[in-house]
Design a protein around this motif. Sequence first.
Motif, PDB file in Angstrom:
ATOM      1  N   VAL A  45       0.841  -1.344  -0.011  1.00 53.20           N
ATOM      2  CA  VAL A  45       0.101  -0.032   0.094  1.00 53.20           C
ATOM      3  C   VAL A  45       1.001   1.136   0.109  1.00 53.20           C
ATOM      4  CG1 VAL A  45      -1.781   1.334   1.555  1.00 53.20           C
ATOM      5  CG2 VAL A  45      -1.868  -1.136   1.074  1.00 53.20           C
ATOM      6  N   ALA A  46       1.871   1.160   0.980  1.00 54.46           N
ATOM      7  CA  ALA A  46       2.916   2.300   0.726  1.00 54.46           C
ATOM      8  C   ALA A  46       3.656   2.704  -0.774  1.00 54.46           C
ATOM      9  CB  ALA A  46       3.995   2.297   2.066  1.00 54.46           C
ATOM     10  N   LEU A  47       3.939   1.365  -1.190  1.00 52.51           N
ATOM     11  CA  LEU A  47       4.350   1.705  -2.493  1.00 52.51           C
ATOM     12  C   LEU A  47       3.813   2.128  -3.694  1.00 52.51           C
ATOM     13  CD1 LEU A  47       6.563  -1.728  -2.991  1.00 52.51           C
ATOM     14  CD2 LEU A  47       7.550   0.537  -2.514  1.00 52.51           C
ATOM     15  N   TYR A  48       2.386   1.603  -3.449  1.00 48.22           N
ATOM     16  CA  TYR A  48       1.511   2.109  -4.324  1.00 48.22           C
ATOM     17  C   TYR A  48       1.071   3.633  -4.218  1.00 48.22           C
ATOM     18  CZ  TYR A  48      -3.462   3.216  -6.234  1.00 48.22           C
ATOM     19  OH  TYR A  48      -4.459   3.709  -6.946  1.00 48.22           O
ATOM     20  N   SER A  49       1.342   4.251  -2.925  1.00 48.67           N
ATOM     21  CA  SER A  49       0.957   5.790  -2.555  1.00 48.67           C
ATOM     22  C   SER A  49       1.974   6.368  -3.156  1.00 48.67           C
ATOM     23  CB  SER A  49       0.762   5.825  -1.010  1.00 48.67           C
ATOM     24  OG  SER A  49       2.015   5.354  -0.423  1.00 48.67           O
ATOM     25  N   LEU A  50       3.018   5.822  -3.237  1.00 46.02           N
ATOM     26  CA  LEU A  50       4.441   6.774  -3.801  1.00 46.02           C
ATOM     27  C   LEU A  50       3.864   7.371  -5.240  1.00 46.02           C
ATOM     28  CD1 LEU A  50       7.470   5.157  -2.117  1.00 46.02           C
ATOM     29  CD2 LEU A  50       6.323   7.158  -1.468  1.00 46.02           C
ATOM     30  N   SER A  51       3.101   6.267  -5.908  1.00 46.21           N
ATOM     31  CA  SER A  51       2.966   6.611  -7.407  1.00 46.21           C
ATOM     32  C   SER A  51       1.681   7.783  -7.437  1.00 46.21           C
ATOM     33  CB  SER A  51       2.657   5.158  -8.244  1.00 46.21           C
ATOM     34  OG  SER A  51       1.488   4.540  -7.577  1.00 46.21           O
ATOM     35  N   LEU A  52       0.890   7.816  -6.498  1.00 50.19           N
ATOM     36  CA  LEU A  52      -0.139   8.904  -6.646  1.00 50.19           C
ATOM     37  C   LEU A  52       0.306  10.127  -6.971  1.00 50.19           C
ATOM     38  CD1 LEU A  52      -2.312   7.175  -3.813  1.00 50.19           C
ATOM     39  CD2 LEU A  52      -2.417   6.939  -6.286  1.00 50.19           C
ATOM     40  N   LYS A  53      -0.158  10.800  -7.761  1.00 52.42           N
ATOM     41  CA  LYS A  53       0.153  12.313  -7.895  1.00 52.42           C
ATOM     42  C   LYS A  53      -1.113  13.253  -7.864  1.00 52.42           C
ATOM     43  CE  LYS A  53       4.105  10.929 -10.810  1.00 52.42           C
ATOM     44  NZ  LYS A  53       4.566  11.223 -12.287  1.00 52.42           N
ATOM     45  N   ASN A  54      -2.183  12.988  -7.703  1.00 51.41           N
ATOM     46  CA  ASN A  54      -3.365  13.702  -7.631  1.00 51.41           C
ATOM     47  C   ASN A  54      -3.427  14.248  -6.060  1.00 51.41           C
ATOM     48  OD1 ASN A  54      -3.984  12.792 -10.252  1.00 51.41           O
ATOM     49  ND2 ASN A  54      -5.150  11.207  -9.363  1.00 51.41           N
ATOM     50  N   ALA A  55      -4.385  15.417  -6.128  1.00 53.00           N
ATOM     51  CA  ALA A  55      -4.500  16.270  -4.874  1.00 53.00           C
ATOM     52  C   ALA A  55      -5.383  15.377  -3.985  1.00 53.00           C
ATOM     53  CB  ALA A  55      -5.177  17.503  -5.264  1.00 53.00           C
ATOM     54  N   GLY A  56      -4.743  15.775  -2.590  1.00 50.63           N
ATOM     55  CA  GLY A  56      -5.447  14.645  -1.687  1.00 50.63           C
ATOM     56  C   GLY A  56      -5.037  13.183  -1.598  1.00 50.63           C
ATOM     57  N   ASP A  57      -3.661  13.371  -2.208  1.00 57.45           N
ATOM     58  CA  ASP A  57      -3.224  11.712  -2.129  1.00 57.45           C
ATOM     59  C   ASP A  57      -2.600  11.513  -0.505  1.00 57.45           C
ATOM     60  OD1 ASP A  57      -3.643  11.177  -4.634  1.00 57.45           O
ATOM     61  OD2 ASP A  57      -1.876  11.706  -5.195  1.00 57.45           O
ATOM     62  N   GLU A  58      -2.038  12.398   0.003  1.00 62.43           N
ATOM     63  CA  GLU A  58      -1.679  12.251   1.291  1.00 62.43           C
ATOM     64  C   GLU A  58      -2.656  11.882   2.252  1.00 62.43           C
ATOM     65  OE1 GLU A  58       0.233  15.863   2.769  1.00 62.43           O
ATOM     66  OE2 GLU A  58       0.880  15.094   4.928  1.00 62.43           O
ATOM     67  N   GLN A  59      -3.953  12.487   2.282  1.00 64.06           N
ATOM     68  CA  GLN A  59      -5.071  12.105   3.266  1.00 64.06           C
ATOM     69  C   GLN A  59      -5.530  10.659   2.708  1.00 64.06           C
ATOM     70  OE1 GLN A  59      -6.114  13.626   5.792  1.00 64.06           O
ATOM     71  NE2 GLN A  59      -7.864  12.416   6.236  1.00 64.06           N
ATOM     72  N   ARG A  60      -5.435  10.317   1.493  1.00 65.27           N
ATOM     73  CA  ARG A  60      -5.677   9.017   1.034  1.00 65.27           C
ATOM     74  C   ARG A  60      -4.961   7.678   1.866  1.00 65.27           C
ATOM     75  NH1 ARG A  60      -6.573   9.262  -5.113  1.00 65.27           N
ATOM     76  NH2 ARG A  60      -6.580   6.763  -4.848  1.00 65.27           N
ATOM     77  N   LEU A  61      -3.775   8.255   1.668  1.00 66.09           N
ATOM     78  CA  LEU A  61      -2.585   7.213   2.301  1.00 66.09           C
ATOM     79  C   LEU A  61      -2.934   7.239   3.670  1.00 66.09           C
ATOM     80  CD1 LEU A  61       0.055   5.443   2.310  1.00 66.09           C
ATOM     81  CD2 LEU A  61       1.389   8.028   2.405  1.00 66.09           C
ATOM     82  N   LYS A  62      -3.014   8.208   4.588  1.00 68.54           N
ATOM     83  CA  LYS A  62      -3.206   8.322   5.820  1.00 68.54           C
ATOM     84  C   LYS A  62      -4.368   7.543   6.193  1.00 68.54           C
ATOM     85  CE  LYS A  62      -4.108  11.527   9.862  1.00 68.54           C
ATOM     86  NZ  LYS A  62      -4.109  12.849  10.313  1.00 68.54           N
ATOM     87  N   GLU A  63      -5.705   7.641   5.421  1.00 66.10           N
ATOM     88  CA  GLU A  63      -6.687   6.837   6.039  1.00 66.10           C
ATOM     89  C   GLU A  63      -6.561   5.306   5.500  1.00 66.10           C
ATOM     90  OE1 GLU A  63      -9.663   8.531   3.533  1.00 66.10           O
ATOM     91  OE2 GLU A  63      -9.905  10.585   4.653  1.00 66.10           O
ATOM     92  N   THR A  64      -5.741   5.233   4.276  1.00 68.02           N
ATOM     93  CA  THR A  64      -5.595   3.408   3.893  1.00 68.02           C
ATOM     94  C   THR A  64      -4.496   3.084   5.240  1.00 68.02           C
ATOM     95  OG1 THR A  64      -5.409   4.067   1.757  1.00 68.02           O
ATOM     96  CG2 THR A  64      -4.829   2.062   2.087  1.00 68.02           C
ATOM     97  N   LEU A  65      -3.403   3.630   5.462  1.00 63.79           N
ATOM     98  CA  LEU A  65      -2.799   3.099   6.452  1.00 63.79           C
ATOM     99  C   LEU A  65      -3.368   3.085   7.869  1.00 63.79           C
ATOM    100  CD1 LEU A  65       0.801   4.622   5.699  1.00 63.79           C
ATOM    101  CD2 LEU A  65      -0.102   2.355   5.181  1.00 63.79           C
ATOM    102  N   HIS A  66      -4.049   3.891   8.136  1.00 59.35           N
ATOM    103  CA  HIS A  66      -5.113   3.779   9.514  1.00 59.35           C
ATOM    104  C   HIS A  66      -5.702   2.552   9.568  1.00 59.35           C
ATOM    105  CE1 HIS A  66      -7.023   5.203  13.045  1.00 59.35           C
ATOM    106  NE2 HIS A  66      -8.084   4.977  12.328  1.00 59.35           N
ATOM    107  N   GLY A  67      -6.326   2.267   8.140  1.00 58.61           N
ATOM    108  CA  GLY A  67      -7.270   1.208   8.146  1.00 58.61           C
ATOM    109  C   GLY A  67      -6.570  -0.383   8.420  1.00 58.61           C
ATOM    110  N   VAL A  68      -5.298  -0.200   7.717  1.00 56.42           N
ATOM    111  CA  VAL A  68      -4.611  -1.324   7.807  1.00 56.42           C
ATOM    112  C   VAL A  68      -4.076  -1.722   9.134  1.00 56.42           C
ATOM    113  CG1 VAL A  68      -2.571  -2.550   7.167  1.00 56.42           C
ATOM    114  CG2 VAL A  68      -3.847  -1.059   5.575  1.00 56.42           C
ATOM    115  N   PHE A  69      -3.616  -0.691   9.861  1.00 59.58           N
ATOM    116  CA  PHE A  69      -2.947  -0.980  11.247  1.00 59.58           C
ATOM    117  C   PHE A  69      -4.155  -1.074  12.376  1.00 59.58           C
ATOM    118  CE2 PHE A  69       0.535   0.281   8.976  1.00 59.58           C
ATOM    119  CZ  PHE A  69       1.456  -0.810   9.230  1.00 59.58           C
TER     120      PHE A  69
END
Length: 272
Positions: A45-69
Amino acid sequence: MSDAQLKSPKRRRIIAKKPPSGAQGRDRWILSYADFITLLFAFFVALYSLSLKNAGDEQRLKETLHGVFDAVQKSVKPINIGEPIVGEPKDKEVIETKPIPTASPTIEDSKSSAVYVLLSQVIENQFSGLHAKGQISVTESADWVSLELKSGLLFGQGEYELTNEAVALLILVANILKKHPSVILVEGNTDNLPVKSRRLISNWHLSSLRSSSVVDELVYRGVDPKMIAPIGFSSEHPKVRNTNDYARQQNRRVILRISKRKADNLYDYLFQ
């Protein structure tokens, strides 16, 4: 019924074998395997997040990792040892983020700023030449407004009596300090050369007498004596290293430190 018939069931009885000692924990490897799969999923998931370039990607990463852990119930369920835990833990704390209030300027801050502005105007209008030569300067910090005066501007060499130019300068300074009363510490500083005078014992004596002369003049011009005091630092608080005559000249100075904290008198300000 014969005795042989009564005893026959005992011969057909099957004795269960005890499991080997390590059989009870043979499935515990599933715990480590499940944790490994969860962390591996988070890694991808972290590797996939590095390829995101759209606005709001940081918040999407935060929510995704929060859901995983944090959302354990949505991932592989571990094998419970003992009673299973149902629902959310009771000791889970919810941290609520609140905005930090911004401190509004107080009346004392505005007065201190006024002192700084007025002293700067006096220096610029009346003593611009001295300011250009580095003989006088004013600075402001979070707690103090500092007016630095070189000793050559105030006293003769090895002397502690104010010159006429020094008195004229201190009259203007006193007029400002009377309008904006604050705690004032007058610091006397010397270089590291020993004094050459029969009237003076040491640089401690000279620095104390010079700061006292400035305090006497300011009090004579109307500054409240309860709000001001002299301090002599001798050569123990140099501005630069005493390596040559020019450096020693920079260290021979008197500093008026005007406090930005409100106080009724200097004694309470320092000791209570």
